[in-house]
Design a protein around this motif. Structure first.
Motif, PDB file in Angstrom:
ATOM      1  N   ARG A 157      38.500  10.095   5.817  1.00  0.00           N
ATOM      2  CA  ARG A 157      39.827   9.532   6.028  1.00  0.00           C
ATOM      3  C   ARG A 157      39.743   8.133   6.639  1.00  0.00           C
ATOM      4  O   ARG A 157      40.442   7.211   6.215  1.00  0.00           O
ATOM      5  CB  ARG A 157      40.620  10.457   6.937  1.00  0.00           C
ATOM      6  CG  ARG A 157      42.045  10.082   7.102  1.00  0.00           C
ATOM      7  CD  ARG A 157      42.727  11.113   7.954  1.00  0.00           C
ATOM      8  NE  ARG A 157      44.135  11.133   7.672  1.00  0.00           N
ATOM      9  CZ  ARG A 157      44.978  11.926   8.253  1.00  0.00           C
ATOM     10  NH1 ARG A 157      44.568  12.792   9.153  1.00  0.00           N
ATOM     11  NH2 ARG A 157      46.246  11.881   7.969  1.00  0.00           N
ATOM     12  N   GLN A 158      38.885   7.976   7.633  1.00  0.00           N
ATOM     13  CA  GLN A 158      38.691   6.656   8.241  1.00  0.00           C
ATOM     14  C   GLN A 158      38.087   5.687   7.233  1.00  0.00           C
ATOM     15  O   GLN A 158      38.465   4.516   7.184  1.00  0.00           O
ATOM     16  CB  GLN A 158      37.788   6.759   9.462  1.00  0.00           C
ATOM     17  CG  GLN A 158      38.434   7.434  10.639  1.00  0.00           C
ATOM     18  CD  GLN A 158      37.473   7.607  11.803  1.00  0.00           C
ATOM     19  OE1 GLN A 158      36.274   7.370  11.683  1.00  0.00           O
ATOM     20  NE2 GLN A 158      38.000   8.027  12.928  1.00  0.00           N
ATOM     21  N   GLU A 159      37.161   6.180   6.426  1.00  0.00           N
ATOM     22  CA  GLU A 159      36.518   5.328   5.421  1.00  0.00           C
ATOM     23  C   GLU A 159      37.545   4.836   4.411  1.00  0.00           C
ATOM     24  O   GLU A 159      37.580   3.651   4.066  1.00  0.00           O
ATOM     25  CB  GLU A 159      35.412   6.100   4.700  1.00  0.00           C
ATOM     26  CG  GLU A 159      34.248   6.485   5.581  1.00  0.00           C
ATOM     27  CD  GLU A 159      33.529   5.281   6.160  1.00  0.00           C
ATOM     28  OE1 GLU A 159      33.183   4.363   5.397  1.00  0.00           O
ATOM     29  OE2 GLU A 159      33.333   5.256   7.381  1.00  0.00           O
ATOM     30  N   ARG A 160      38.382   5.722   3.936  1.00  0.00           N
ATOM     31  CA  ARG A 160      39.394   5.350   2.945  1.00  0.00           C
ATOM     32  C   ARG A 160      40.384   4.347   3.544  1.00  0.00           C
ATOM     33  O   ARG A 160      40.728   3.349   2.924  1.00  0.00           O
ATOM     34  CB  ARG A 160      40.136   6.620   2.487  1.00  0.00           C
ATOM     35  CG  ARG A 160      41.228   6.362   1.497  1.00  0.00           C
ATOM     36  CD  ARG A 160      40.696   6.387   0.111  1.00  0.00           C
ATOM     37  NE  ARG A 160      41.819   6.323  -0.820  1.00  0.00           N
ATOM     38  CZ  ARG A 160      41.726   5.788  -1.992  1.00  0.00           C
ATOM     39  NH1 ARG A 160      40.571   5.330  -2.424  1.00  0.00           N
ATOM     40  NH2 ARG A 160      42.753   5.736  -2.789  1.00  0.00           N
ATOM     41  N   ARG A 161      40.825   4.609   4.763  1.00  0.00           N
ATOM     42  CA  ARG A 161      41.761   3.699   5.435  1.00  0.00           C
ATOM     43  C   ARG A 161      41.129   2.320   5.628  1.00  0.00           C
ATOM     44  O   ARG A 161      41.764   1.295   5.400  1.00  0.00           O
ATOM     45  CB  ARG A 161      42.200   4.291   6.767  1.00  0.00           C
ATOM     46  CG  ARG A 161      43.231   3.458   7.489  1.00  0.00           C
ATOM     47  CD  ARG A 161      43.736   4.128   8.740  1.00  0.00           C
ATOM     48  NE  ARG A 161      42.616   4.388   9.648  1.00  0.00           N
ATOM     49  CZ  ARG A 161      42.658   5.255  10.651  1.00  0.00           C
ATOM     50  NH1 ARG A 161      43.754   5.946  10.872  1.00  0.00           N
ATOM     51  NH2 ARG A 161      41.629   5.421  11.432  1.00  0.00           N
ATOM     52  N   ALA A 162      39.867   2.290   6.028  1.00  0.00           N
ATOM     53  CA  ALA A 162      39.177   1.015   6.230  1.00  0.00           C
ATOM     54  C   ALA A 162      39.015   0.273   4.906  1.00  0.00           C
ATOM     55  O   ALA A 162      39.205  -0.942   4.838  1.00  0.00           O
ATOM     56  CB  ALA A 162      37.821   1.239   6.893  1.00  0.00           C
ATOM     57  N   SER A 163      38.676   0.996   3.857  1.00  0.00           N
ATOM     58  CA  SER A 163      38.515   0.361   2.534  1.00  0.00           C
ATOM     59  C   SER A 163      39.826  -0.240   2.050  1.00  0.00           C
ATOM     60  O   SER A 163      39.859  -1.378   1.577  1.00  0.00           O
ATOM     61  CB  SER A 163      38.008   1.383   1.511  1.00  0.00           C
ATOM     62  OG  SER A 163      36.717   1.814   1.837  1.00  0.00           O
ATOM     63  N   LEU A 164      40.909   0.522   2.169  1.00  0.00           N
ATOM     64  CA  LEU A 164      42.209   0.020   1.712  1.00  0.00           C
ATOM     65  C   LEU A 164      42.678  -1.168   2.540  1.00  0.00           C
ATOM     66  O   LEU A 164      43.259  -2.113   2.000  1.00  0.00           O
ATOM     67  CB  LEU A 164      43.247   1.141   1.738  1.00  0.00           C
ATOM     68  CG  LEU A 164      43.049   2.229   0.687  1.00  0.00           C
ATOM     69  CD1 LEU A 164      44.008   3.382   0.931  1.00  0.00           C
ATOM     70  CD2 LEU A 164      43.203   1.669  -0.711  1.00  0.00           C
ATOM     71  N   SER A 165      42.414  -1.142   3.831  1.00  0.00           N
ATOM     72  CA  SER A 165      42.792  -2.281   4.676  1.00  0.00           C
ATOM     73  C   SER A 165      41.945  -3.506   4.352  1.00  0.00           C
ATOM     74  O   SER A 165      42.462  -4.631   4.325  1.00  0.00           O
ATOM     75  CB  SER A 165      42.655  -1.914   6.152  1.00  0.00           C
ATOM     76  OG  SER A 165      43.560  -0.890   6.487  1.00  0.00           O
TER      77      SER A 165
END
Length: 94
Positions: free
Chosen positions: A49-57
């Motif tokens: 979840r953190q990885e996906r959020r960081a990638s999208l940001s």
């Protein structure tokens, strides 16, 4: 915080890594984030979840909205924004 980016990887992946790790820092995801590159795929030790959020940001840091409207293809956006193709594809699929 100390951030290390592998100088051996291509420059647009270095920019992606920097934006991505800055997002982790700004989100307070972890005290220390480790990053290493292997065949241009980035791996970290935090949950998906953190990885996906960081990638999208990171996408929104590196690819401005005008690029999507003015460019004709993923390759064009990648070239204009000096962003990895896979990052552009992530933006388009999201």
């Amino acid at each position: 915080m100390i951030m290390q980016i592998n100088a051996a990887i291509v420059e647009n992946h270095q920019r992606m890594a920097l934006a991505y790790e800055m997002v982790h820092l700004l989100n307070g995801d972890v005290d220390t984030v480790y990053l290493w590159a292997e065949r241009s795929s980035f791996r970290g030790w935090v949950d998906q979840r953190q990885e996906r959020r960081a990638s999208l940001s990171a996408v929104h840091i590196l690819i401005p909205p005008w690029a999507i409207g003015q460019c004709d293809s993923v390759a064009d956006i990648s070239l204009v924004c000096d962003a990895p193709v896979e990052l552009v594809e992530l933006l388009i699929e999201h």
